[in-house]
Write an enzyme that holds these catalytic residues in place. Structure first.
Site, PDB file in Angstrom:
ATOM      1  N   SER A  76       0.840  -1.213   0.000  1.00  0.00           N
ATOM      2  CA  SER A  76       0.000   0.000   0.000  1.00  0.00           C
ATOM      3  C   SER A  76       0.867   1.252   0.000  1.00  0.00           C
ATOM      4  O   SER A  76       0.567   2.229  -0.704  1.00  0.00           O
ATOM      5  CB  SER A  76      -0.911   0.018   1.236  1.00  0.00           C
ATOM      6  OG  SER A  76      -1.761  -1.095   1.234  1.00  0.00           O
ATOM      7  N   ASN A 156      -6.383  -8.915  -7.774  1.00  0.00           N
ATOM      8  CA  ASN A 156      -6.355  -9.743  -6.572  1.00  0.00           C
ATOM      9  C   ASN A 156      -7.620 -10.565  -6.369  1.00  0.00           C
ATOM     10  O   ASN A 156      -7.611 -11.554  -5.656  1.00  0.00           O
ATOM     11  CB  ASN A 156      -6.108  -8.870  -5.335  1.00  0.00           C
ATOM     12  CG  ASN A 156      -6.951  -7.616  -5.323  1.00  0.00           C
ATOM     13  OD1 ASN A 156      -6.926  -6.832  -6.284  1.00  0.00           O
ATOM     14  ND2 ASN A 156      -7.691  -7.405  -4.265  1.00  0.00           N
ATOM     15  N   SER A 204       4.899  -6.646  -2.591  1.00  0.00           N
ATOM     16  CA  SER A 204       4.685  -6.812  -1.153  1.00  0.00           C
ATOM     17  C   SER A 204       5.075  -8.222  -0.733  1.00  0.00           C
ATOM     18  O   SER A 204       4.613  -9.205  -1.323  1.00  0.00           O
ATOM     19  CB  SER A 204       3.208  -6.561  -0.841  1.00  0.00           C
ATOM     20  OG  SER A 204       2.962  -6.782   0.520  1.00  0.00           O
ATOM     21  N   HIS A 206       4.406 -10.252   1.780  1.00  0.00           N
ATOM     22  CA  HIS A 206       3.527 -11.288   2.350  1.00  0.00           C
ATOM     23  C   HIS A 206       2.679 -12.008   1.309  1.00  0.00           C
ATOM     24  O   HIS A 206       1.965 -12.952   1.638  1.00  0.00           O
ATOM     25  CB  HIS A 206       2.665 -10.721   3.485  1.00  0.00           C
ATOM     26  CG  HIS A 206       1.548  -9.813   3.080  1.00  0.00           C
ATOM     27  ND1 HIS A 206       0.232 -10.176   3.194  1.00  0.00           N
ATOM     28  CD2 HIS A 206       1.538  -8.553   2.594  1.00  0.00           C
ATOM     29  CE1 HIS A 206      -0.540  -9.174   2.803  1.00  0.00           C
ATOM     30  NE2 HIS A 206       0.232  -8.167   2.430  1.00  0.00           N
ATOM     31  N   THR A 242      14.224   4.280   9.579  1.00  0.00           N
ATOM     32  CA  THR A 242      15.212   3.221   9.797  1.00  0.00           C
ATOM     33  C   THR A 242      14.691   1.926   9.182  1.00  0.00           C
ATOM     34  O   THR A 242      13.524   1.572   9.351  1.00  0.00           O
ATOM     35  CB  THR A 242      15.472   3.048  11.305  1.00  0.00           C
ATOM     36  OG1 THR A 242      15.973   4.290  11.786  1.00  0.00           O
ATOM     37  CG2 THR A 242      16.477   1.937  11.589  1.00  0.00           C
ATOM     38  N   CYS A 331     -14.761  -7.507   2.580  1.00  0.00           N
ATOM     39  CA  CYS A 331     -14.654  -7.814   4.013  1.00  0.00           C
ATOM     40  C   CYS A 331     -13.608  -6.964   4.699  1.00  0.00           C
ATOM     41  O   CYS A 331     -13.754  -6.597   5.851  1.00  0.00           O
ATOM     42  CB  CYS A 331     -14.246  -9.258   4.249  1.00  0.00           C
ATOM     43  SG  CYS A 331     -14.889 -10.384   3.092  1.00  0.00           S
TER      44      CYS A 331
HETATM   45  N1  PLP Z   1      -2.366  -4.232  -4.183  1.00  0.00           N
HETATM   46  C1  PLP Z   1      -2.924  -5.431  -4.346  1.00  0.00           C
HETATM   47  C2  PLP Z   1      -3.318  -5.876  -5.720  1.00  0.00           C
HETATM   48  C3  PLP Z   1      -3.148  -6.268  -3.245  1.00  0.00           C
HETATM   49  O1  PLP Z   1      -3.712  -7.454  -3.423  1.00  0.00           O
HETATM   50  C4  PLP Z   1      -2.763  -5.809  -1.962  1.00  0.00           C
HETATM   51  C5  PLP Z   1      -3.025  -6.635  -0.764  1.00  0.00           C
HETATM   52  O2  PLP Z   1      -4.008  -7.340  -0.698  1.00  0.00           O
HETATM   53  C6  PLP Z   1      -2.146  -4.552  -1.848  1.00  0.00           C
HETATM   54  C7  PLP Z   1      -1.974  -3.794  -2.976  1.00  0.00           C
HETATM   55  C8  PLP Z   1      -1.701  -4.016  -0.533  1.00  0.00           C
HETATM   56  O3  PLP Z   1      -0.533  -4.662  -0.087  1.00  0.00           O
HETATM   57  P1  PLP Z   1      -0.132  -4.605   1.447  1.00  0.00           P
HETATM   58  O4  PLP Z   1      -1.052  -5.532   2.159  1.00  0.00           O
HETATM   59  O5  PLP Z   1       1.285  -5.038   1.496  1.00  0.00           O
HETATM   60  O6  PLP Z   1      -0.294  -3.186   1.883  1.00  0.00           O
END
Ligand code: PLP
Length: 392
Positions: A76, A156, A204, A206, A242, A331
């Site tokens: 994000s 997503n 990202s 995770h 940092t 959600c």
């Molecule tokens: N963009 C997309 C397409 C995502 O699927 C997500 C997370 O679900 C994000 C941005 C946001 O990533 P983060 O959770 O690392 O802020």
């Protein structure tokens, strides 16, 4: 993690479990290099070396140079930086128009809305029934005052892989910077930043078995959005704060592992995806959302609407059978409104409400794919039976 072993976890688009090799490197980073990477003494240099190594690993994984990688706190933040940093830079030259699509993640859409409140103008491009943005629409929307085009690499919710190369080529032709939110794509499909006509790309950790709370923005050499986070001179003076040493090490290790096994991983995920897609298409009154051509769909993504079977009820009943998935509702925002993505591909509200996303990850096996099909065979008719809308 303990719980993850008891359940069939099929919500890997939401987040993934941390890979053991990433975890191991993170523990080493947390227990070893105790210095600040900006400090000029040995333990500081040790920490800086970990950051530099991580940067080089990330650069190699997406074919960029280390100087083009900037670590952030999440996907994000990377999206916010690319969008707001570019908008504010070009506003000074009177360019206050931005282009995006209506199926972006909220990190993009809400950034755009924030800019609209500041007086920027945003064009939200429509998508077709499978979620594709048309490069011709991008070209038609570009104006002399357009500062940025941002279109996600892959969606997503419905897994659509956008024609990034074509869209980027249009942006190049018109001299407009192009950002892509590749949070779902990095570690899932091959990405070559230098071959692609992209100026900025968000990722990202995770989403590819790295830790939560760390991401990165690729910024092509010569492209310079304004800073988003002001403060110290970290990240070559372009992103203060940092460094999240363990997070960076975990991100880099997980990404390296994901990219090294990408072909095998994609093939395995696609087999599970296609097994489930095939199964649910044999069920009555089911509509698959997203592309039917597997090569244009994320290898781990299944999304479908089950007429008269409300998504939240399906989720609860799947959970009772030990299966974790996701519904088409928003959600994350605590709202039960149907997803903006499903509405954008033309689903009526009542069908969008009856949607389910299943997203596979590296820990899943064909047994999990079979288990979710068995579970759906039970829960879909059970939910439908209680619905006044169900007509067999
Ligand atoms: N963009 C997309 C397409 C995502 O699927 C997500 C997370 O679900 C994000 C941005 C946001 O990533 P983060 O959770 O690392 O802020």
């Amino acid at each position: 993690m303990e719980n993850m072993e008891k359940v069939v976890y099929l919500d890997n688009a939401a987040t993934t479990a941390c890979a053991p090799e990433a975890l191991e490197m993170m523990v080493k980073a947390l227990s070893g290099a105790c210095g600040n990477p900006s400090s000029h003494y040995s333990v500081g240099y040790e920490a800086k070396e970990l950051v530099d190594t991580g940067r080089a690993q990330v650069a190699k994984a997406i074919n960029a140079t280390p100087a083009e990688i900037f670590f952030t706190s999440c996907g994000s933040e990377a999206d916010n930086w690319a969008i707001k940093g570019t908008a504010h830079k070009f506003a000074k030259q009177g360019k206050k128009h931005l282009i995006t699509s209506c199926i972006e993640h909220h990190a993009v859409l809400h950034s755009m809305q924030a800019l609209e409140r500041e007086g920027f103008e945003v064009t939200y491009l429509p998508v077709d029934a499978e979620g594709f943005v048309s490069p011709a629409d991008v070209e038609a929307a570009i104006r002399p005052d357009t500062a940025l085009v941002t279109i996600m690499f892959a969606n997503n919710e419905i897994g659509t892989i956008e024609p990034i190369e074509e869209i980027g080529a249009v942006c190049r032709k018109h001299g407009v910077w192009f950002h892509t939110d590749a949070v779902q794509a990095v570690g899932a499909v091959p990405i070559d930043c230098h071959a692609l006509p992209v100026d900025m790309l968000s990722l990202s950790a995770h989403k590819f078995n790295g830790p939560k709370g760390v991401g990165a923005l690729y910024i092509r050499r010569g492209v310079m959005p304004l800073n988003f986070l002001d403060g110290g001179a970290q990240e070559r003076g372009r992103r203060a704060g940092t460094e999240n040493l363990a997070g960076i090490v975990g991100l880099a290790t997980a990404l390296e592992a994901a990219v090294n096994s990408l072909d095998e991983k994609r093939a395995r995920l696609a087999r599970m995806r296609d097994y489930v897609l095939e199964h649910i298409q044999k069920m009555p009154q089911v509509k698959v959302n997203g592309p039917l051509d597997g090569s244009k769909r994320l290898p781990n993504n299944v999304n479908a609407s089950f007429t008269a079977a409300e998504g939240e009820s399906l989720l609860l009943m799947l959970d009772m059978r030990g299966v974790c998935a996701s519904s088409g509702s928003a959600c994350a925002s605590g709202s039960l409104d149907p997803s903006h993505v499903l509405l954008s591909i033309g689903l009526p509200h009542e069908i969008a409400h009856c949607s389910l996303r299943i997203s596979f990850g590296v820990q899943n096996t064909m047994d999990d794919a079979k288990a979710v099909c068995d579970a759906l065979d039970e829960v879909v008719p059970a939910v439908r039976q209680r619905s006044p809308l169900w007509r067999a």
